[in-house]
Design a protein around this motif. Structure first.
Motif, short mmCIF file in Angstrom:
data_model
loop_
_atom_site.label_atom_id
_atom_site.label_comp_id
_atom_site.label_asym_id
_atom_site.label_seq_id
_atom_site.Cartn_x
_atom_site.Cartn_y
_atom_site.Cartn_z
N PRO A 1 -3.79 -4.54 2.04
CA PRO A 1 -4.99 -5.31 1.70
C PRO A 1 -4.79 -6.79 2.02
O PRO A 1 -3.68 -7.30 1.94
CB PRO A 1 -5.15 -5.08 0.19
CG PRO A 1 -3.76 -4.79 -0.29
CD PRO A 1 -3.09 -4.05 0.84
N LYS A 2 -5.86 -7.46 2.37
CA LYS A 2 -5.78 -8.88 2.74
C LYS A 2 -6.61 -9.76 1.80
O LYS A 2 -6.81 -10.93 2.08
CB LYS A 2 -6.31 -9.07 4.18
CG LYS A 2 -5.56 -8.24 5.21
CD LYS A 2 -4.11 -8.67 5.35
CE LYS A 2 -3.41 -7.90 6.47
NZ LYS A 2 -2.00 -8.28 6.59
N VAL B 1 -4.80 -0.18 -1.90
CA VAL B 1 -3.65 -1.05 -2.09
C VAL B 1 -2.52 -0.59 -1.19
O VAL B 1 -2.32 0.62 -0.99
CB VAL B 1 -3.21 -1.07 -3.57
CG1 VAL B 1 -2.85 0.32 -4.05
CG2 VAL B 1 -2.05 -2.03 -3.81
N ASN B 2 -1.80 -1.52 -0.60
CA ASN B 2 -0.69 -1.20 0.30
C ASN B 2 -1.08 -0.21 1.39
O ASN B 2 -0.30 0.67 1.76
CB ASN B 2 0.51 -0.66 -0.50
CG ASN B 2 1.30 -1.76 -1.18
OD1 ASN B 2 0.95 -2.93 -1.10
ND2 ASN B 2 2.37 -1.38 -1.86
N LEU C 1 -5.90 0.99 -19.51
CA LEU C 1 -4.95 0.21 -18.74
C LEU C 1 -4.67 0.95 -17.44
O LEU C 1 -4.26 2.11 -17.45
CB LEU C 1 -3.66 0.02 -19.52
CG LEU C 1 -2.52 -0.73 -18.81
CD1 LEU C 1 -2.91 -2.21 -18.63
CD2 LEU C 1 -1.22 -0.63 -19.60
N SER C 2 -4.90 0.28 -16.30
CA SER C 2 -4.66 0.89 -14.99
C SER C 2 -3.66 0.05 -14.22
O SER C 2 -3.79 -1.18 -14.17
CB SER C 2 -5.97 0.99 -14.20
OG SER C 2 -6.94 1.75 -14.90
N VAL C 3 -2.69 0.71 -13.62
CA VAL C 3 -1.64 -0.02 -12.92
C VAL C 3 -1.21 0.73 -11.67
O VAL C 3 -1.08 1.95 -11.68
CB VAL C 3 -0.43 -0.28 -13.85
CG1 VAL C 3 0.18 1.02 -14.34
CG2 VAL C 3 0.62 -1.15 -13.17
N TYR C 4 -1.02 -0.04 -10.60
CA TYR C 4 -0.39 0.50 -9.40
C TYR C 4 1.07 0.05 -9.41
O TYR C 4 1.37 -1.14 -9.57
CB TYR C 4 -1.08 -0.02 -8.14
CG TYR C 4 -0.29 0.26 -6.88
CD1 TYR C 4 -0.28 1.53 -6.31
CD2 TYR C 4 0.47 -0.74 -6.27
CE1 TYR C 4 0.47 1.80 -5.17
CE2 TYR C 4 1.22 -0.49 -5.13
CZ TYR C 4 1.22 0.79 -4.59
OH TYR C 4 1.96 1.05 -3.46
N VAL C 5 1.97 1.01 -9.27
CA VAL C 5 3.41 0.72 -9.27
C VAL C 5 4.03 1.28 -8.00
O VAL C 5 3.84 2.46 -7.68
CB VAL C 5 4.11 1.34 -10.50
CG1 VAL C 5 5.61 1.11 -10.43
CG2 VAL C 5 3.56 0.75 -11.79
N SER C 6 4.77 0.44 -7.29
CA SER C 6 5.49 0.88 -6.10
C SER C 6 6.94 0.47 -6.23
O SER C 6 7.38 -0.02 -7.28
CB SER C 6 4.86 0.28 -4.85
OG SER C 6 5.49 0.79 -3.69
N GLY D 1 3.07 -8.04 3.51
CA GLY D 1 1.93 -8.09 2.61
C GLY D 1 1.91 -7.02 1.55
O GLY D 1 1.05 -7.04 0.67
N ARG D 2 2.84 -6.07 1.56
CA ARG D 2 2.83 -5.02 0.56
C ARG D 2 3.22 -5.57 -0.80
O ARG D 2 4.07 -6.47 -0.90
CB ARG D 2 3.79 -3.90 0.96
CG ARG D 2 3.34 -3.11 2.19
CD ARG D 2 4.40 -2.14 2.63
NE ARG D 2 5.63 -2.85 3.04
CZ ARG D 2 6.79 -2.24 3.27
NH1 ARG D 2 6.89 -0.93 3.11
NH2 ARG D 2 7.85 -2.93 3.63
#
Length: 717
Positions: A698-699, A652-653, A616-621, A589-590
């Motif tokens: 997160p689900k 997140v994650n 602008l907001s971003v999550y980066v993995s 699920g990540r």
């Protein structure tokens, strides 16, 4: 001393002047000549000592061997054949010609009407009988031996590459710690103060503006200006003589060896799309006199005229197999004999033209890709020329990387506050997938830049609304007019503290954007110390304080910011990924990327198309396909080009709590602290957050929805 060709003449595969240990072999290409004369000169190049027809012709290669002739011999060629300009032939044996394969060039090109094959004052169909040798540069036979002391190419991965574009003279002429005798030279470029600056800054490669031999342009000399940048190559195998403090090309090799010892790669900016001879009305210095119809593309309608896709008067004919060989031999020479790590190809679309049109599967690209020596070095394209269909950003084949002017323009527009830039900014931060995510290319295909030699410096981008190129002598008509710049209230330098503070903040934001984005960052030399060219965005002819770096900003806090920001990038593999982030989801699920509105909800159509949105907001993995994808802690980044904004930090994650690790609006941008949630991200700043802990993924979103949220930004770019 008398000279003669050996009766035991033999054919060597190399073109040029090759010292064998017992003598020197000369070979040159011309398909249409009727005779090629080798001319030998005194050591100072002023007196012609011998003139001898090359005795052997095999195919279109003319050659001869002189036993006992040693390195240091000064030479040139003269070519006889039809003088028939209407059919593209311009042979004139009165003109001394530089060997296209000369490894060293001596003397100064002294502009005189005798350098032209036709008579100045008449049309180009006339024939000039004056000898050009007294005014012409010459080649020098070289001894290839050099003690490399175990030096080898570095071959650093693209994901670990950070390029520093610089100029040998501009970098060294005013640096306070470079010795006076070394300023403007290869040895000055590799002097301890310069290498110390580069290693502390953290760059991994220097990209040198043209260092192959080029002359001054006549029209510039007549205006008391100089061909400073060097985009007028005449000798594709010879280092620029004005950059040497002696008469030994080993100085160039010493520079490369010292850079390698410091862990820095050397990339050359090369110009194989045209030469310094200009149009059919230009001088006869080398290629034109050896075989105009073979070396240049001529107008299919009227071979009297050259075909020009470069804006310089001529276009090199790489579709000719022997001209292609010359280009490839040159590249191999710089890699094999000079240990160069890569090349940036000027106006590279021209090299990809076949039948006048760009072809990404063309013979030039195919030749390089199959070459075992060249396929492994860094290859960078300037993906445009001035001809029809020349703009080809994203159109080059692997393994080429490309300068991305879209990154430069969109980042400037976003931080200037232009409307509707959020989706474009999202595209640039993630590697410009619309341009490059095809044909199995990776996100390192994009060379991201804020500024380059051609255009405003970073400081001038925030200091000038318009260009100021008056010193170039063209009434400010030259150079780009659309620079997406903003002077913040005053044109040029100012003592206003508030304006200077605003300029510092915007420079921080732009530099941080560069170093937080997927792709390969390139920094223009001097941007880290606040260098200005006084608003001149086309300093090609300014070999003076306008074009040279002003090192008075060495103690500027912005330099420290750049050093720390580069170190931050190096410590975060999430920012240096080979694969494009496409919104894939891991089995557990990540997710690898997600875009957010300030209130913490995912971006939707309304947000992506909101012309007033400035955040602008971003999550980066890590990419879920990466070999170490289990290390998916990631970063949450907020790019705020508007006013103060409250931002909800996402869950997140499995990440529940965050710490701020970068804030370009803070007095100390790298002070780590635990923020409230939501957190205030102040006006015109970037805030970066790293997780403090993790629990469960997160689900609340399906895989399809996550991918759809990501693609909103790309689809609307």
């Amino acid at each position: 001393m008398s000279f003669s060709f050996s009766e035991l003449d033999f054919m060597k595969p190399e073109l040029g002047a090759e010292y064998t240990g017992t003598g020197t072999h000369f070979a040159v290409y011309s398909a249409h000549a009727e005779q090629i004369d080798l001319c030998l000169f005194s050591d100072d190049g002023k007196k012609e000592m011998a003139r001898m027809p090359l005795p052997k012709r095999e195919g279109d290669i003319w050659s001869g061997y002189i036993a006992g002739l040693k390195p240091g011999t000064v030479y040139g060629y003269r070519a006889s054949g039809p003088y028939d300009p209407k059919n593209g032939h311009r042979f004139n044996p009165n003109k001394l010609l530089l060997d296209p394969y000369a490894k060293q060039v001596v003397g100064d090109l002294t502009w005189d009407d005798a350098l032209y094959g036709y008579t100045i004052g008449k049309d180009d169909l006339s024939f000039d009988e004056r000898d050009s040798a007294p005014f012409m540069v010459k080649g020098v036979v070289q001894d290839p031996d050099f003690d490399w002391d175990g030096d080898e190419a570095i071959r650093r991965p693209w994901t670990e590459t950070l390029i520093y574009e610089t100029h040998v003279r501009g970098m060294t002429m005013t640096h306070p710690k470079v010795p006076d005798r070394l300023r403007g030279t290869f040895l000055g470029m590799c002097s301890d103060p310069i290498i110390d600056h580069l290693t502390k800054l953290g760059v991994s490669a220097v990209e040198l503006l043209p260092i192959q031999f080029f002359p001054n342009d006549r029209y510039l000399e007549e205006k008391h200006l100089t061909n400073y940048w060097g985009y007028q190559t005449l000798g594709f195998f010879a280092p620029q003589s004005r950059y040497m403090s002696s008469d030994r090309i080993t100085e160039f090799k010493t520079m490369v060896r010292k850079f390698h010892a410091s862990g820095i790669e050397v990339i050359m900016d090369v110009v194989y799309n045209h030469t310094a001879e200009g149009s059919e009305k230009g001088p006869t210095l080398s290629f034109r006199g050896l075989d105009n119809a073979s070396y240049y593309i001529l107008s299919p309608d009227d071979p009297r005229h050259t075909f020009d896709t470069t804006g310089t008067g001529n276009t090199l004919n790489v579709a000719n197999p022997m001209v292609m060989r010359m280009v490839l031999d040159s590249l191999r020479y710089w890699v094999g004999a000079m240990h160069i790590d890569g090349f940036r190809f000027d106006l590279a679309s021209t090299l990809g033209r076949q039948d006048m049109e760009f072809d990404r599967q063309g013979i030039f690209f195919s030749a390089i890709r199959q070459d075992p020596m060249l396929a492994g070095v860094k290859l960078i394209a300037e993906p445009w020329d001035v001809g029809e269909g020349g703009y080809q950003v994203g159109g080059f084949p692997h393994p080429f990387r490309e300068w991305n002017d879209k990154f430069r323009d969109d980042v400037r527009r976003f931080w200037k506050g232009d409307a509707g830039q959020v989706s474009e900014m999202a595209e640039r931060v993630t590697g410009s997938a619309l341009q490059f995510n095809h044909s199995d290319r990776g996100s390192t295909s994009s060379i991201n830049l804020l500024s380059a030699h051609d255009g405003f410096t970073l400081m001038d981008t925030v200091s000038f609304n318009g260009k100021h190129n008056e010193a170039n002598g063209e009434d400010n008509r030259d150079g780009h007019s659309d620079n997406h710049s903003d002077n913040m209230g005053v044109e040029g330098a100012t003592g206003d503290a508030d304006i200077n503070d605003a300029r510092r903040r915007r420079r921080r934001n732009m530099m941080a954007t560069l170093l937080l984005s997927q792709g390969v960052p390139m920094i223009l030399a001097g941007d880290e110390v606040g260098n200005s060219q006084g608003g001149n965005n086309n300093a090609y002819c300014q070999d003076n304080e306008i074009g040279w770096i002003d090192w008075s900003g060495l103690d500027d806090p912005f330099l420290t910011f750049c050093q720390k920001m580069i170190a931050f990038r190096k410590a975060q593999p999430e920012l240096r990924q080979e694969r494009f982030l496409t919104g894939e989801t891991a089995e557990d699920g990540r997710i690898e990327i997600a875009w957010y509105k300030p209130d913490g909800d995912f971006m939707d159509d309304g947000a992506w198309n909101d012309n007033e949105l400035r955040v602008l907001s971003v999550y980066v993995s890590r990419s879920v396909l990466a070999s170490d994808a289990e290390k998916m802690d990631g970063l949450f980044m907020v790019f705020n080009a508007g006013g103060d904004c409250e931002v909800t930090l996402p869950g997140v994650n499995g990440i529940k709590t965050w710490q701020r690790v970068v804030d370009t609006g803070a007095d100390d941008p790298f002070t780590v602290f635990d923020p409230e949630n939501p957190v205030m991200v102040y006006r015109e700043s970037i805030a970066v957050f790293a997780p403090k802990g993790a629990s469960v993924p997160p689900k609340n979103a399906t895989r399809t929805e996550r991918q759809r949220w990501f693609h909103f930004g790309r689809r609307n770019s």
